[in-house]
Structure formats: structure tokens, C-alpha cells
Design a protein around this motif. Sequence first.
Motif, PDB file in Angstrom:
ATOM      1  N   VAL A  76       0.855  -1.174   0.000  1.00  5.96           N
ATOM      2  CA  VAL A  76       0.000   0.000   0.000  1.00  5.96           C
ATOM      3  C   VAL A  76       0.894   1.227   0.000  1.00  5.96           C
ATOM      4  N   PRO A  77       0.556   2.305  -0.715  1.00  7.86           N
ATOM      5  CA  PRO A  77       1.400   3.492  -0.727  1.00  7.86           C
ATOM      6  C   PRO A  77       1.727   3.956   0.685  1.00  7.86           C
ATOM      7  N   GLN A  78       2.984   4.295   0.911  1.00 11.53           N
ATOM      8  CA  GLN A  78       3.448   4.621   2.247  1.00 11.53           C
ATOM      9  C   GLN A  78       3.222   6.092   2.570  1.00 11.53           C
ATOM     10  N   ASN A  79       1.971   6.530   2.525  1.00  9.01           N
ATOM     11  CA  ASN A  79       1.649   7.902   2.880  1.00  9.01           C
ATOM     12  C   ASN A  79       1.457   8.009   4.373  1.00  9.01           C
ATOM     13  N   ILE A  80       1.782   9.147   4.939  1.00  9.13           N
ATOM     14  CA  ILE A  80       1.538   9.406   6.345  1.00  9.13           C
ATOM     15  C   ILE A  80       0.633  10.623   6.437  1.00  9.13           C
ATOM     16  N   ASN A  81      -0.527  10.459   7.061  1.00  5.88           N
ATOM     17  CA  ASN A  81      -1.482  11.543   7.222  1.00  5.88           C
ATOM     18  C   ASN A  81      -1.501  11.968   8.677  1.00  5.88           C
ATOM     19  N   GLU A  82      -1.551  13.264   8.920  1.00  6.64           N
ATOM     20  CA  GLU A  82      -1.606  13.743  10.298  1.00  6.64           C
ATOM     21  C   GLU A  82      -2.918  13.356  10.955  1.00  6.64           C
ATOM     22  N   THR A  83      -4.000  13.360  10.178  1.00  9.50           N
ATOM     23  CA  THR A  83      -5.297  12.982  10.718  1.00  9.50           C
ATOM     24  C   THR A  83      -6.029  12.147   9.688  1.00  9.50           C
ATOM     25  N   SER A  84      -7.072  11.460  10.154  1.00  5.29           N
ATOM     26  CA  SER A  84      -7.899  10.666   9.250  1.00  5.29           C
ATOM     27  C   SER A  84      -9.346  10.975   9.546  1.00  5.29           C
ATOM     28  N   HIS A  85     -10.103  11.403   8.550  1.00  3.51           N
ATOM     29  CA  HIS A  85     -11.490  11.728   8.807  1.00  3.51           C
ATOM     30  C   HIS A  85     -12.294  11.519   7.540  1.00  3.51           C
ATOM     31  N   LEU A  86     -13.607  11.524   7.701  1.00  6.14           N
ATOM     32  CA  LEU A  86     -14.501  11.378   6.562  1.00  6.14           C
ATOM     33  C   LEU A  86     -14.948  12.743   6.084  1.00  6.14           C
ATOM     34  N   PRO A  87     -15.313  12.863   4.816  1.00  9.96           N
ATOM     35  CA  PRO A  87     -15.819  14.129   4.305  1.00  9.96           C
ATOM     36  C   PRO A  87     -17.190  14.422   4.880  1.00  9.96           C
ATOM     37  N   PRO A  88     -17.603  15.702   4.879  1.00  8.39           N
ATOM     38  CA  PRO A  88     -18.953  16.025   5.360  1.00  8.39           C
ATOM     39  C   PRO A  88     -20.004  15.439   4.439  1.00  8.39           C
ATOM     40  N   LEU A  89     -21.216  15.355   4.947  1.00  9.88           N
ATOM     41  CA  LEU A  89     -22.320  14.851   4.138  1.00  9.88           C
ATOM     42  C   LEU A  89     -22.484  15.699   2.884  1.00  9.88           C
ATOM     43  N   THR A  93      -2.952   9.529  12.232  1.00 10.65           N
ATOM     44  CA  THR A  93      -2.894   8.283  11.471  1.00 10.65           C
ATOM     45  C   THR A  93      -1.580   8.205  10.709  1.00 10.65           C
ATOM     46  N   GLN A  94      -1.028   7.001  10.645  1.00 15.39           N
ATOM     47  CA  GLN A  94       0.157   6.781   9.816  1.00 15.39           C
ATOM     48  C   GLN A  94       0.079   5.406   9.157  1.00 15.39           C
ATOM     49  N   ILE A  95       0.642   5.304   7.958  1.00 11.05           N
ATOM     50  CA  ILE A  95       0.808   4.026   7.293  1.00 11.05           C
ATOM     51  C   ILE A  95       2.191   3.519   7.656  1.00 11.05           C
ATOM     52  N   LEU A  96       2.255   2.408   8.382  1.00 16.91           N
ATOM     53  CA  LEU A  96       3.553   1.909   8.819  1.00 16.91           C
ATOM     54  C   LEU A  96       4.402   1.512   7.610  1.00 16.91           C
ATOM     55  N   PRO A  97       5.650   1.955   7.545  1.00 14.55           N
ATOM     56  CA  PRO A  97       6.514   1.556   6.428  1.00 14.55           C
ATOM     57  C   PRO A  97       6.654   0.038   6.358  1.00 14.55           C
ATOM     58  N   GLY A  98       6.596  -0.503   5.143  1.00 17.84           N
ATOM     59  CA  GLY A  98       6.697  -1.938   4.954  1.00 17.84           C
ATOM     60  C   GLY A  98       5.716  -2.410   3.910  1.00 17.84           C
ATOM     61  N   PRO A  99       5.827  -3.641   3.476  1.00 20.84           N
ATOM     62  CA  PRO A  99       4.986  -4.152   2.381  1.00 20.84           C
ATOM     63  C   PRO A  99       3.529  -4.357   2.748  1.00 20.84           C
ATOM     64  N   LEU A 100       3.196  -4.468   4.045  1.00 22.22           N
ATOM     65  CA  LEU A 100       1.828  -4.785   4.433  1.00 22.22           C
ATOM     66  C   LEU A 100       0.910  -3.568   4.414  1.00 22.22           C
ATOM     67  N   GLY A 101       1.449  -2.384   4.659  1.00 18.62           N
ATOM     68  CA  GLY A 101       0.614  -1.189   4.641  1.00 18.62           C
ATOM     69  C   GLY A 101      -0.350  -1.097   5.811  1.00 18.62           C
ATOM     70  N   PHE A 102       0.081  -1.482   7.009  1.00 16.37           N
ATOM     71  CA  PHE A 102      -0.766  -1.354   8.188  1.00 16.37           C
ATOM     72  C   PHE A 102      -1.159   0.110   8.413  1.00 16.37           C
ATOM     73  N   VAL A 103      -2.427   0.334   8.793  1.00 13.22           N
ATOM     74  CA  VAL A 103      -2.923   1.665   9.127  1.00 13.22           C
ATOM     75  C   VAL A 103      -2.972   1.778  10.643  1.00 13.22           C
ATOM     76  N   ALA A 104      -2.067   2.572  11.223  1.00 15.05           N
ATOM     77  CA  ALA A 104      -2.023   2.757  12.676  1.00 15.05           C
ATOM     78  C   ALA A 104      -2.679   4.086  13.026  1.00 15.05           C
ATOM     79  N   GLN A 105      -3.526   4.075  14.068  1.00 12.06           N
ATOM     80  CA  GLN A 105      -4.202   5.290  14.515  1.00 12.06           C
ATOM     81  C   GLN A 105      -4.045   5.443  16.020  1.00 12.06           C
TER      82      GLN A 105
END
Length: 387
Positions: free
Chosen positions: A3-16, A91-103
Motif C-alpha cells: 500500500v502506498p506509504q503515505n503518512i497523514n496527520e489525521t484521518s477523517h470522513l468528508p462532510p455529508l 494516522t500513519q501508514i507503517l513503512p513496509g509491504p503490508l501497509g498497516f494503518v495505525a491510529q
Amino acid sequence: MAVPQNINETSHLPPLSNGCDEQSRLSVGLGVLDFVYRQEELRVKGIQWQTSESGELCPPLLSRFDCALQSSWKQRMEQGLFRYCLGDLQTQILPGPLGFVAQLNVERGVQRRPPQNIQSVRQAFDPQQFHFNKIQPGEILFHLCRDPGFPMALQCTEVLVIINVSPLEWGHVLFVPEPTQGLPQILMPGPLQFGIEAVMLSTHPGFRVGFNSLGGLASVNHLHLHGYYLAHKLPVEIAPSQPLDPSGHIHLLEGLPAPGFLFYIDEPGPKLEALVGRVCQVTNYLADQEIAHNLFVTRGAPPGNPPSSLTYSGIRVILWARKSRFGVKEGEAFNVALCELAGHLPVKTSQDFHSLTETSAVNLIQQSLLPPSQFLQLQEALVSLLK
């Protein structure tokens, strides 16, 4: 499968958005709003992750179901009915081939209700313990009901959708089937089919449904499934698999820290009903053998090799058999249950969040797995069971 190794400061859904009309979403039942859906609202194909030119995930179009759930969930948050204000999770995507999403979700680790005293995967329902008939009326979002013209008739006719007062993520709800019956936390065909159909009702590819058995970190012994939104792809969506039987009824999910049993469906109707029967046949066997288990439902690729694109043509139902654990073990970065096995890691402390690596996460997950020899015996037993 990376999974792309992007790191996001936050994770949220868009408004309705998308023209959701609050007045048209729900109808009034006996004191609780009803969400009545038709079979033609169940969408399997054509739902996929959309990315911008910069590679970021784009907000999806929302279905009628998404509008109803998200708007009523947001309203309950504004009313202060949760144990904490969730906010945006680091939220961060842990570096590595699995692409774990840690929050980082400190409040859930501190504020969630202590788990009940459970000693068996098949423990009977105890009306003296907490159960979902004791919740505040405001915690109920709506009844999830099929239209009377729905072609399938299961024993379970409606499901109560309530907030999880200690949410993992935005939109975290519980599906509670026939709550007044006092059903123990043992999976049944009707409730499972409702859970899978809820995923089909959502047009957000990040809406997932799951189940924890007793001994698999279910904290309340009253039948319920989890549903929540996560605006990130997970490794289980495209992990490769191999068939375990000639008919392709059950596959072995590979390439992940925890090997799981994969069931796949690409249309609603009789095929879905047959799949639900097979899954519950397996979970009943596991419960009879006192083997704890976790289940995860997500949109994903067909069984086989990883796909060349992220076009998801069906629903993956993934079942993990694991060591039983009764109670929550303190001092670990995260507890291993349905979302952690799928690659979503809600971390309890800031220190663990910043020090967590893919290797340490894999090691923690694998501590919850059955010994390889027992897993192989179980695999052979399940193949024989489903013949």
C-alpha cells in the motif's frame, strides 16, 4: 500487495454531501426511526477507491444508507452521548509491504467499558450483566429493516443500529439483532446477512463490518456486529489466496501475518444466502470446539492472485481462528481483534504510536494465532465440514 506509504496527520470522513435530504432518509416506526431498504439498493460492483492526481483518496459518493448513518451518528456526537469526542485521529501508514494503518486513539483505551467476565466461547447470555437493552434511548440511530417485498425471508427480521459509545473511528456503530431476545455472542445467519448487506448498502469502500467472538475480545455477551468507516485501504482487500476445496467455497488468505479463511460473494440473493450458511457452519464448529474467532467484511478483489487494479467486484468475508483471550491485556500497543487482524491498528498511547513498526505489529498479532499444527488440523476439518 504493498500500500502506498503515505503518512497523514489525521484521518477523517468528508462532510455529508451528494444531495442527502435529512427528511427523506428515515421513516418513523414505533418510537424509533426505521431505515427500510430494497434489494435493488444492494450494490456490489462498481464501488472502488478513487484517487486524485496527487495520489490521495478522494471523498466517495454517499448512498442513502451512508447519509442516514453518518448524519444521525454526527447528531449523537453533538449531543454528547459518546464517552469522548472522537475528533480527527492521528494516522500513519507503517513503512513496509503490508501497509498497516495505525491510529492513535488514547481515549478509547482509557474510556471504553471494561470487558465482562467471560470464560467460554459459548457462554450463555446473562441478563444481570450489561447488555444493549440497557442503553440510553438516544444511543439508538434506527432500525435496519428489509422492505416487505424483499425476496428473502430470514428468521432475523430487523436489526437495531446503535452508536458505539467508545468509537474506534468515525461512524462506528453496532448492529444488534432482535435485542430483546437476549442472544449470546454467537454468530447466526440472519444477523450476518444483515451485516454483509449493510456493506452492500454503503457506497463508501471504507465501510466495513466485523464480529468478535467471546474469547476473541468481544467485551459484551449480547449478539452484535461492528460497523465503521475507515478512509484507508487495508491489506486484506487484495491479499492473495488459494482455494481449499474444488468448488471454491473456502479459500486460504495468504501474505498476511494472520492466515485467514476467505469467503467471497459477487452478487446479492441466493448466492449470498448460501455463503452466509457456510460461514455460520464454520463459526458454529469453532464455537463447539471452544476456538475463538474474528470476522471481517469488506469490499475487495476476487480470490486468487493480487489484482492489477483496485476495481473491487465483490465482498470479502474473512474469518480468523485464534487463541482465546478473556479480558484485555494491559501494556500492549493494541489489542488483537477484528480490525487489527485486517490491518487497522488502533494504538492506545502516544509512545507506542510513534515507536510502532511493521515488525513489532506483526509480532504482536502472531502471539494471538493458533499454533501451526493446530491451524493445519483445523483447516483440514473445515474443508471436510463444507463438503
